[in-house]
Design a protein around this motif. Sequence first.
Motif, PDB file in Angstrom:
ATOM      1  N   GLU A  59      23.647 -11.407 -19.041  1.00 52.12           N
ATOM      2  CA  GLU A  59      22.862 -11.306 -17.293  1.00 52.12           C
ATOM      3  C   GLU A  59      22.569  -9.714 -17.518  1.00 52.12           C
ATOM      4  O   GLU A  59      22.883  -8.551 -17.981  1.00 52.12           O
ATOM      5  N   ILE A  60      20.593  -9.125 -17.243  1.00 55.59           N
ATOM      6  CA  ILE A  60      20.562  -8.040 -17.269  1.00 55.59           C
ATOM      7  C   ILE A  60      20.006  -7.406 -15.444  1.00 55.59           C
ATOM      8  O   ILE A  60      19.587  -8.829 -15.263  1.00 55.59           O
ATOM      9  N   TRP A  61      20.143  -6.573 -15.198  1.00 52.07           N
ATOM     10  CA  TRP A  61      19.603  -6.389 -13.612  1.00 52.07           C
ATOM     11  C   TRP A  61      18.375  -5.236 -13.800  1.00 52.07           C
ATOM     12  O   TRP A  61      18.959  -4.194 -14.685  1.00 52.07           O
ATOM     13  N   TYR A  62      17.622  -4.955 -13.306  1.00 49.74           N
ATOM     14  CA  TYR A  62      17.270  -4.062 -12.664  1.00 49.74           C
ATOM     15  C   TYR A  62      16.939  -3.493 -11.483  1.00 49.74           C
ATOM     16  O   TYR A  62      17.277  -4.255 -10.466  1.00 49.74           O
ATOM     17  N   PRO A  63      16.745  -2.259 -10.892  1.00 53.64           N
ATOM     18  CA  PRO A  63      16.675  -1.424 -10.125  1.00 53.64           C
ATOM     19  C   PRO A  63      15.270  -1.393  -9.515  1.00 53.64           C
ATOM     20  O   PRO A  63      13.829  -2.095  -9.680  1.00 53.64           O
ATOM     21  N   ARG A  64      15.257  -2.131  -7.971  1.00 57.71           N
ATOM     22  CA  ARG A  64      14.009  -2.354  -7.823  1.00 57.71           C
ATOM     23  C   ARG A  64      14.255  -1.122  -6.120  1.00 57.71           C
ATOM     24  O   ARG A  64      15.654  -0.898  -5.713  1.00 57.71           O
ATOM     25  N   VAL A  65      13.154   0.113  -6.526  1.00 58.35           N
ATOM     26  CA  VAL A  65      13.391   1.146  -4.252  1.00 58.35           C
ATOM     27  C   VAL A  65      12.872   0.932  -3.474  1.00 58.35           C
ATOM     28  O   VAL A  65      11.798   0.256  -3.552  1.00 58.35           O
ATOM     29  N   ARG A  66      14.032   0.648  -2.477  1.00 55.34           N
ATOM     30  CA  ARG A  66      13.464   0.755  -1.262  1.00 55.34           C
ATOM     31  C   ARG A  66      14.180   2.004  -0.161  1.00 55.34           C
ATOM     32  O   ARG A  66      15.181   2.280  -0.263  1.00 55.34           O
ATOM     33  N   GLY A  67      12.707   2.306   0.053  1.00 59.97           N
ATOM     34  CA  GLY A  67      13.093   3.668   0.522  1.00 59.97           C
ATOM     35  C   GLY A  67      14.107   4.987  -0.289  1.00 59.97           C
ATOM     36  O   GLY A  67      13.480   5.443  -1.008  1.00 59.97           O
ATOM     37  N   LYS A  68      14.988   4.882   0.684  1.00 63.05           N
ATOM     38  CA  LYS A  68      16.392   6.270  -0.476  1.00 63.05           C
ATOM     39  C   LYS A  68      17.383   5.541  -1.338  1.00 63.05           C
ATOM     40  O   LYS A  68      18.453   6.258  -1.318  1.00 63.05           O
ATOM     41  N   GLU A  69      16.648   3.999  -1.117  1.00 64.88           N
ATOM     42  CA  GLU A  69      17.874   3.671  -1.993  1.00 64.88           C
ATOM     43  C   GLU A  69      17.805   2.808  -3.058  1.00 64.88           C
ATOM     44  O   GLU A  69      16.194   2.926  -3.340  1.00 64.88           O
ATOM     45  N   MET A  70      18.284   1.693  -4.265  1.00 66.75           N
ATOM     46  CA  MET A  70      18.092   1.271  -5.138  1.00 66.75           C
ATOM     47  C   MET A  70      18.921  -0.072  -4.958  1.00 66.75           C
ATOM     48  O   MET A  70      19.718  -0.712  -3.980  1.00 66.75           O
ATOM     49  N   GLU A  71      18.229  -0.864  -4.474  1.00 62.70           N
ATOM     50  CA  GLU A  71      18.720  -2.780  -5.194  1.00 62.70           C
ATOM     51  C   GLU A  71      18.819  -3.462  -6.321  1.00 62.70           C
ATOM     52  O   GLU A  71      17.697  -3.011  -6.780  1.00 62.70           O
ATOM     53  N   THR A  72      19.829  -4.146  -7.290  1.00 57.90           N
ATOM     54  CA  THR A  72      19.205  -5.009  -7.825  1.00 57.90           C
ATOM     55  C   THR A  72      18.283  -6.344  -8.062  1.00 57.90           C
ATOM     56  O   THR A  72      18.793  -6.952  -6.700  1.00 57.90           O
ATOM     57  N   VAL A  73      17.700  -6.262  -9.102  1.00 50.77           N
ATOM     58  CA  VAL A  73      17.175  -8.145  -8.936  1.00 50.77           C
ATOM     59  C   VAL A  73      17.370  -8.230 -10.147  1.00 50.77           C
ATOM     60  O   VAL A  73      17.430  -8.046 -11.029  1.00 50.77           O
ATOM     61  N   ARG A  74      17.794  -9.159 -10.138  1.00 51.26           N
ATOM     62  CA  ARG A  74      18.251 -10.061 -11.473  1.00 51.26           C
ATOM     63  C   ARG A  74      17.033 -10.608 -12.005  1.00 51.26           C
ATOM     64  O   ARG A  74      15.757 -11.249 -12.074  1.00 51.26           O
ATOM     65  N   PRO A  84       7.372   2.289  -6.073  1.00 53.37           N
ATOM     66  CA  PRO A  84       6.919   3.361  -5.104  1.00 53.37           C
ATOM     67  C   PRO A  84       6.071   4.726  -6.451  1.00 53.37           C
ATOM     68  O   PRO A  84       5.888   5.614  -6.440  1.00 53.37           O
ATOM     69  N   PHE A  85       7.225   4.852  -7.549  1.00 53.40           N
ATOM     70  CA  PHE A  85       7.141   5.951  -8.690  1.00 53.40           C
ATOM     71  C   PHE A  85       5.854   5.813  -9.610  1.00 53.40           C
ATOM     72  O   PHE A  85       6.391   6.672 -10.663  1.00 53.40           O
ATOM     73  N   GLY A  86       5.960   4.656  -9.257  1.00 55.84           N
ATOM     74  CA  GLY A  86       4.568   4.364 -10.207  1.00 55.84           C
ATOM     75  C   GLY A  86       5.802   3.411 -11.476  1.00 55.84           C
ATOM     76  O   GLY A  86       5.102   3.257 -13.097  1.00 55.84           O
ATOM     77  N   ILE A  87       6.690   2.887 -11.823  1.00 52.27           N
ATOM     78  CA  ILE A  87       7.763   2.503 -12.020  1.00 52.27           C
ATOM     79  C   ILE A  87       7.864   1.541 -12.589  1.00 52.27           C
ATOM     80  O   ILE A  87       8.134   0.922 -10.822  1.00 52.27           O
ATOM     81  N   GLU A  88       7.440   0.299 -12.808  1.00 56.87           N
ATOM     82  CA  GLU A  88       7.823  -0.891 -13.454  1.00 56.87           C
ATOM     83  C   GLU A  88       9.146  -1.910 -12.396  1.00 56.87           C
ATOM     84  O   GLU A  88      10.592  -1.299 -13.123  1.00 56.87           O
ATOM     85  N   GLU A  89       8.832  -2.742 -11.759  1.00 55.75           N
ATOM     86  CA  GLU A  89      10.201  -3.007 -10.476  1.00 55.75           C
ATOM     87  C   GLU A  89      10.362  -4.622 -11.489  1.00 55.75           C
ATOM     88  O   GLU A  89       8.926  -5.076 -10.494  1.00 55.75           O
ATOM     89  N   PRO A  90      10.792  -5.020 -11.082  1.00 50.93           N
ATOM     90  CA  PRO A  90      11.090  -6.921 -10.808  1.00 50.93           C
ATOM     91  C   PRO A  90      10.864  -7.321 -10.058  1.00 50.93           C
ATOM     92  O   PRO A  90      11.200  -7.293  -8.922  1.00 50.93           O
ATOM     93  N   VAL A  91       9.893  -8.190 -10.118  1.00 47.20           N
ATOM     94  CA  VAL A  91       9.528  -9.278  -8.899  1.00 47.20           C
ATOM     95  C   VAL A  91      10.619 -10.637  -8.737  1.00 47.20           C
ATOM     96  O   VAL A  91      11.336 -10.789  -9.995  1.00 47.20           O
ATOM     97  N   GLY A  92      11.553 -10.156  -7.864  1.00 50.36           N
ATOM     98  CA  GLY A  92      12.335 -11.209  -6.900  1.00 50.36           C
ATOM     99  C   GLY A  92      13.266 -10.873  -5.984  1.00 50.36           C
ATOM    100  O   GLY A  92      12.492  -9.723  -5.383  1.00 50.36           O
ATOM    101  N   GLU A  93      13.174 -11.873  -5.593  1.00 52.87           N
ATOM    102  CA  GLU A  93      15.046 -11.498  -4.563  1.00 52.87           C
ATOM    103  C   GLU A  93      15.982 -10.859  -4.589  1.00 52.87           C
ATOM    104  O   GLU A  93      16.200 -10.640  -5.914  1.00 52.87           O
ATOM    105  N   ALA A  94      15.947  -9.490  -4.064  1.00 56.19           N
ATOM    106  CA  ALA A  94      17.004  -8.737  -4.579  1.00 56.19           C
ATOM    107  C   ALA A  94      18.482  -9.342  -4.117  1.00 56.19           C
ATOM    108  O   ALA A  94      18.685 -10.068  -3.439  1.00 56.19           O
TER     109      ALA A  94
END
Length: 178
Positions: A59-74, A84-94
């Motif tokens: 199982e692989i999870w990536y972070p996604r930034v939302r405001g001042k927090e990170m959420e996890t997306v499988r 928001p910082f130009g870093i690639e984040e996964p598309v999908g539901e947290a």
Amino acid sequence: MQEARKNAPDRAVRDERIFHNLLALPAFTEARSYFLYRSFGAEADTVRIAAELARRGKEIWYPRVRGKEMETVRWTGQPFSRGPFGIEEPVGEAESACPDVCILPMLAADKFCRRLGYGGGYYDRYLAERGRSARKIGICYAFQVVDALPVEEHDLPADAVVTDSGVFVRVGREEVAK
């Protein structure tokens, strides 16, 4: 350190060594789920690590930034988009997740497995709230390891730091040792 990393010769060779040193750690390979960041700029490569974990059915999870927090997306192979910082984040539901291993990005590390991030505190907050039980493994190039780094009360050290020249293990977390 960013400039040194950007100008480092043979980064592909260094990335290969990090990959092999990481895969030599039982604490890494025996886990079931991983929180992995998408390497950005001249950071040590994580794309090959993700491909190998996917090949092994992990199982692989990536972070996604939302405001001042990170959420996890499988991540199950879906595309990435720029955050928001130009870093690639996964598309999908947290989803709420606490993977077994958390791979940490870092600008620098010291021999005590303390890390210097980029100043936003995203990983420290995530680890303090949801990832405290995860094995924390930082990856960076050997020249990014310094004798000592300043530490603030909220800073959480890694359990191990994997570089192209070897592995540093934090005292008190012997089960991470290679």
